[in-house]
Design a protein around this motif. Structure first.
Motif, PDB file in Angstrom:
ATOM      1  N   MET A   1       1.048  -1.074   0.097  1.00 11.14           N
ATOM      2  CA  MET A   1       0.069   0.014  -0.122  1.00 11.14           C
ATOM      3  C   MET A   1       0.829   1.341  -0.033  1.00 11.14           C
ATOM      4  SD  MET A   1      -2.449   1.179   2.808  1.00 11.14           S
ATOM      5  CE  MET A   1      -3.750  -0.061   2.667  1.00 11.14           C
ATOM      6  N   ALA A   2       0.463   2.262  -0.743  1.00 18.52           N
ATOM      7  CA  ALA A   2       1.253   3.418  -0.942  1.00 18.52           C
ATOM      8  C   ALA A   2       0.996   4.517   0.088  1.00 18.52           C
ATOM      9  CB  ALA A   2       0.840   4.328  -1.989  1.00 18.52           C
ATOM     10  N   PRO A   3       2.129   5.132   0.852  1.00 19.52           N
ATOM     11  CA  PRO A   3       1.930   5.697   2.076  1.00 19.52           C
ATOM     12  C   PRO A   3       0.865   6.904   1.867  1.00 19.52           C
ATOM     13  CG  PRO A   3       4.079   6.389   0.977  1.00 19.52           C
ATOM     14  CD  PRO A   3       3.469   5.293   0.233  1.00 19.52           C
ATOM     15  N   THR A   4       0.286   7.307   3.161  1.00 12.33           N
ATOM     16  CA  THR A   4      -0.532   8.419   3.019  1.00 12.33           C
ATOM     17  C   THR A   4       0.016   9.654   2.951  1.00 12.33           C
ATOM     18  OG1 THR A   4      -2.133   7.365   4.418  1.00 12.33           O
ATOM     19  CG2 THR A   4      -2.333   9.449   4.398  1.00 12.33           C
ATOM     20  N   ARG A   5       0.069  10.368   2.024  1.00 14.33           N
ATOM     21  CA  ARG A   5       0.643  11.616   1.751  1.00 14.33           C
ATOM     22  C   ARG A   5       0.231  12.584   2.946  1.00 14.33           C
ATOM     23  NH1 ARG A   5       1.172  13.121  -4.511  1.00 14.33           N
ATOM     24  NH2 ARG A   5       2.503  11.214  -5.304  1.00 14.33           N
ATOM     25  N   PRO A   6       0.986  13.407   3.429  1.00 12.45           N
ATOM     26  CA  PRO A   6       0.696  14.541   4.274  1.00 12.45           C
ATOM     27  C   PRO A   6      -0.227  15.767   3.888  1.00 12.45           C
ATOM     28  CG  PRO A   6       2.815  15.150   3.758  1.00 12.45           C
ATOM     29  CD  PRO A   6       2.413  13.544   3.096  1.00 12.45           C
ATOM     30  N   TYR A   7      -0.750  16.171   4.847  1.00  9.06           N
ATOM     31  CA  TYR A   7      -1.865  17.359   4.430  1.00  9.06           C
ATOM     32  C   TYR A   7      -0.695  18.580   4.237  1.00  9.06           C
ATOM     33  CZ  TYR A   7      -5.250  21.140   5.299  1.00  9.06           C
ATOM     34  OH  TYR A   7      -6.156  22.175   5.374  1.00  9.06           O
ATOM     35  N   VAL A   8      -1.041  19.250   3.078  1.00 12.53           N
ATOM     36  CA  VAL A   8       0.128  20.182   2.672  1.00 12.53           C
ATOM     37  C   VAL A   8      -0.474  21.718   3.081  1.00 12.53           C
ATOM     38  CG1 VAL A   8       1.367  21.179   1.030  1.00 12.53           C
ATOM     39  CG2 VAL A   8       1.016  18.578   1.147  1.00 12.53           C
ATOM     40  N   LEU A   9       0.140  22.445   3.927  1.00 12.42           N
ATOM     41  CA  LEU A   9      -0.182  23.976   4.130  1.00 12.42           C
ATOM     42  C   LEU A   9       0.750  24.829   3.550  1.00 12.42           C
ATOM     43  CD1 LEU A   9      -1.652  26.220   5.509  1.00 12.42           C
ATOM     44  CD2 LEU A   9      -0.232  25.443   7.691  1.00 12.42           C
ATOM     45  N   LEU A  10       0.649  25.442   2.655  1.00 11.97           N
ATOM     46  CA  LEU A  10       1.539  26.738   2.221  1.00 11.97           C
ATOM     47  C   LEU A  10       1.250  27.980   2.989  1.00 11.97           C
ATOM     48  CD1 LEU A  10       1.081  26.341  -1.828  1.00 11.97           C
ATOM     49  CD2 LEU A  10       2.407  24.861  -0.054  1.00 11.97           C
ATOM     50  N   SER A  11       2.019  28.409   3.595  1.00 12.37           N
ATOM     51  CA  SER A  11       2.262  29.664   4.511  1.00 12.37           C
ATOM     52  C   SER A  11       3.381  30.640   3.740  1.00 12.37           C
ATOM     53  CB  SER A  11       2.705  29.358   5.761  1.00 12.37           C
ATOM     54  OG  SER A  11       2.859  30.504   6.466  1.00 12.37           O
ATOM     55  N   ALA A  12       2.645  31.785   3.490  1.00 10.55           N
ATOM     56  CA  ALA A  12       3.660  33.111   2.916  1.00 10.55           C
ATOM     57  C   ALA A  12       2.847  34.214   3.545  1.00 10.55           C
ATOM     58  CB  ALA A  12       3.441  33.069   1.444  1.00 10.55           C
ATOM     59  N   ALA A  13       3.791  35.274   3.765  1.00 11.89           N
ATOM     60  CA  ALA A  13       3.499  36.588   3.576  1.00 11.89           C
ATOM     61  C   ALA A  13       3.991  37.444   2.421  1.00 11.89           C
ATOM     62  CB  ALA A  13       3.862  37.082   5.071  1.00 11.89           C
ATOM     63  N   MET A  14       3.021  38.282   2.042  1.00 13.80           N
ATOM     64  CA  MET A  14       3.449  39.194   0.769  1.00 13.80           C
ATOM     65  C   MET A  14       2.963  40.694   0.725  1.00 13.80           C
ATOM     66  SD  MET A  14       1.084  37.814  -2.256  1.00 13.80           S
ATOM     67  CE  MET A  14      -0.629  38.308  -2.798  1.00 13.80           C
ATOM     68  N   SER A  15       3.306  41.342   0.072  1.00 18.03           N
ATOM     69  CA  SER A  15       3.192  42.634  -0.299  1.00 18.03           C
ATOM     70  C   SER A  15       1.797  42.853  -1.080  1.00 18.03           C
ATOM     71  CB  SER A  15       4.115  43.520  -0.859  1.00 18.03           C
ATOM     72  OG  SER A  15       4.247  43.228  -2.255  1.00 18.03           O
ATOM     73  N   LEU A  16       1.188  43.988  -0.843  1.00 14.25           N
ATOM     74  CA  LEU A  16      -0.146  44.196  -1.790  1.00 14.25           C
ATOM     75  C   LEU A  16       0.119  44.136  -3.381  1.00 14.25           C
ATOM     76  CD1 LEU A  16      -1.648  47.365   0.183  1.00 14.25           C
ATOM     77  CD2 LEU A  16      -2.273  44.685   0.335  1.00 14.25           C
ATOM     78  N   ALA A 140       7.317  12.590  -4.926  1.00 11.73           N
ATOM     79  CA  ALA A 140       8.072  11.481  -4.232  1.00 11.73           C
ATOM     80  C   ALA A 140       8.360  12.180  -3.039  1.00 11.73           C
ATOM     81  CB  ALA A 140       9.299  11.324  -5.318  1.00 11.73           C
ATOM     82  N   VAL A 141       8.543  13.453  -2.821  1.00 10.87           N
ATOM     83  CA  VAL A 141       8.969  13.804  -1.620  1.00 10.87           C
ATOM     84  C   VAL A 141       7.965  13.885  -0.500  1.00 10.87           C
ATOM     85  CG1 VAL A 141       9.241  16.254  -0.435  1.00 10.87           C
ATOM     86  CG2 VAL A 141      10.338  15.637  -2.407  1.00 10.87           C
ATOM     87  N   LEU A 142       6.484  13.928  -0.963  1.00  9.36           N
ATOM     88  CA  LEU A 142       5.332  13.726  -0.175  1.00  9.36           C
ATOM     89  C   LEU A 142       5.289  12.359   0.281  1.00  9.36           C
ATOM     90  CD1 LEU A 142       2.563  16.142  -1.772  1.00  9.36           C
ATOM     91  CD2 LEU A 142       4.104  16.430   0.350  1.00  9.36           C
ATOM     92  N   ASP A 143       5.476  11.319  -0.709  1.00  9.59           N
ATOM     93  CA  ASP A 143       5.578   9.976  -0.520  1.00  9.59           C
ATOM     94  C   ASP A 143       6.596   9.485   0.498  1.00  9.59           C
ATOM     95  OD1 ASP A 143       3.447   9.534  -2.239  1.00  9.59           O
ATOM     96  OD2 ASP A 143       4.679   8.976  -3.857  1.00  9.59           O
ATOM     97  N   ASP A 144       7.525   9.839   0.433  1.00  9.33           N
ATOM     98  CA  ASP A 144       8.718   9.708   1.167  1.00  9.33           C
ATOM     99  C   ASP A 144       8.323  10.456   2.844  1.00  9.33           C
ATOM    100  OD1 ASP A 144      11.435   8.461   1.890  1.00  9.33           O
ATOM    101  OD2 ASP A 144      11.495  10.379   2.768  1.00  9.33           O
ATOM    102  N   LEU A 145       7.639  11.429   2.864  1.00  7.51           N
ATOM    103  CA  LEU A 145       7.479  12.013   4.204  1.00  7.51           C
ATOM    104  C   LEU A 145       6.369  11.450   4.788  1.00  7.51           C
ATOM    105  CD1 LEU A 145       7.569  15.988   3.399  1.00  7.51           C
ATOM    106  CD2 LEU A 145       9.095  14.590   4.713  1.00  7.51           C
ATOM    107  N   GLY A 146       5.298  10.866   3.943  1.00  4.31           N
ATOM    108  CA  GLY A 146       4.186   9.998   4.502  1.00  4.31           C
ATOM    109  C   GLY A 146       4.798   8.747   5.233  1.00  4.31           C
ATOM    110  N   ALA A 147       5.762   8.402   4.279  1.00  2.00           N
ATOM    111  CA  ALA A 147       6.239   6.931   5.017  1.00  2.00           C
ATOM    112  C   ALA A 147       7.107   7.013   6.115  1.00  2.00           C
ATOM    113  CB  ALA A 147       7.273   6.306   3.854  1.00  2.00           C
ATOM    114  N   ARG A 148       7.353   8.442   6.601  1.00  2.00           N
ATOM    115  CA  ARG A 148       8.159   8.672   7.750  1.00  2.00           C
ATOM    116  C   ARG A 148       7.228   9.264   8.866  1.00  2.00           C
ATOM    117  NH1 ARG A 148      13.768  10.284   6.968  1.00  2.00           N
ATOM    118  NH2 ARG A 148      14.378  10.293   4.648  1.00  2.00           N
TER     119      ARG A 148
END
Length: 228
Positions: A1-16, A140-148
């Motif tokens: 079974m493939a690992p469960t990928r993590p919930y991905v939250l993008l966080s950023a602050a930007m100018s107008l 592949a990054v998300l798969d490996d992180l899920g496996a961790r």
């Protein structure tokens, strides 16, 4: 079974006008103390925090949970005091002297096969270097992180990494802070770069929340969910 990928939250602050920073050598602080504390709480709630190699080189961040009470709460819950720190660099050209490697807990660096040959000797004893093949693909990054065991991943930039996650439809949540200033410099980095985003400009994301945090505005969106 493939690992469960993590919930991905993008966080950023930007100018107008959509910039993450200005073009000067010094880091432009777009946020305020109240919002920095909010970001610290988000880190404390995450299993891993990811930053791209370009931003790692430019900003030399530590990426820590700064509040001792939040670290203590993580430990009391059976978790490490700090989230796993993650970076991504296709070239493997990352300085082992950066603060990222010498603060906090465990670290992982994802790279290509060629990048790993360069990075493994440099980061020996500092980080787990993972070679992903000819390309360092985000899937592949998300798969490996899920496996961790990573279930919640906070992505803190920069623009190239945000662009890739959004263009590939891999972001579950976007937390975007708008600062009340204009940068106006063509050379300044932007929140996202040109890309073919899912649905194109006609697709509207669902707004989850909008609120003020001091003099900035926090906007939370669900990138995978169209507006009703």
């Amino acid at each position: 079974m493939a690992p469960t990928r993590p919930y991905v939250l993008l966080s950023a602050a930007m100018s107008l006008d959509g910039h993450l920073d200005d073009a000067s050598p010094e880091r432009l602080l777009l946020s305020n103390p109240a919002d920095f504390d909010r970001v610290d709480a988000e880190r404390a709630d995450s299993d891993a925090v990811l930053i791209g190699g370009n931003t790692l080189r430019a900003d030399n961040p530590r990426l820590l949970v700064n509040d001792p009470a939040r670290r203590a709460a993580r430990v009391a819950a059976g978790r490490p005091a700090y989230p796993l720190k993650v970076t991504l660099s296709a070239s493997g050209a990352l300085d082992p002297g950066l603060r990222f490697w010498h603060t906090g807990g465990a670290k992982v660096a994802y790279t290509t096969d060629d990048g790993a040959r360069r990075l493994r000797p440099a980061l020996d004893g500092l980080a787990d270097v993972v070679a992903l093949g000819a390309e360092a693909g985000l899937g592949a990054v998300l798969d490996d992180l899920g496996a961790r065991g990573v279930r919640r991943l906070m992505v803190e930039g920069g623009g190239s990494v945000h662009t890739q996650f959004l263009a590939q439809g891999l972001a579950d949540e976007l937390q975007l802070v708008l600062a009340p200033l204009l940068v106006g410099q063509a050379a300044a980095p932007r929140f996202v770069n040109p890309a073919a985003f899912p649905g194109g400009p006609a697709r509207r994301m669902r707004l989850l929340e909008a609120r003020t945090v001091g003099d900035v505005v926090l906007l939370r969106y669900a990138p995978k969910e169209p507006a009703a």
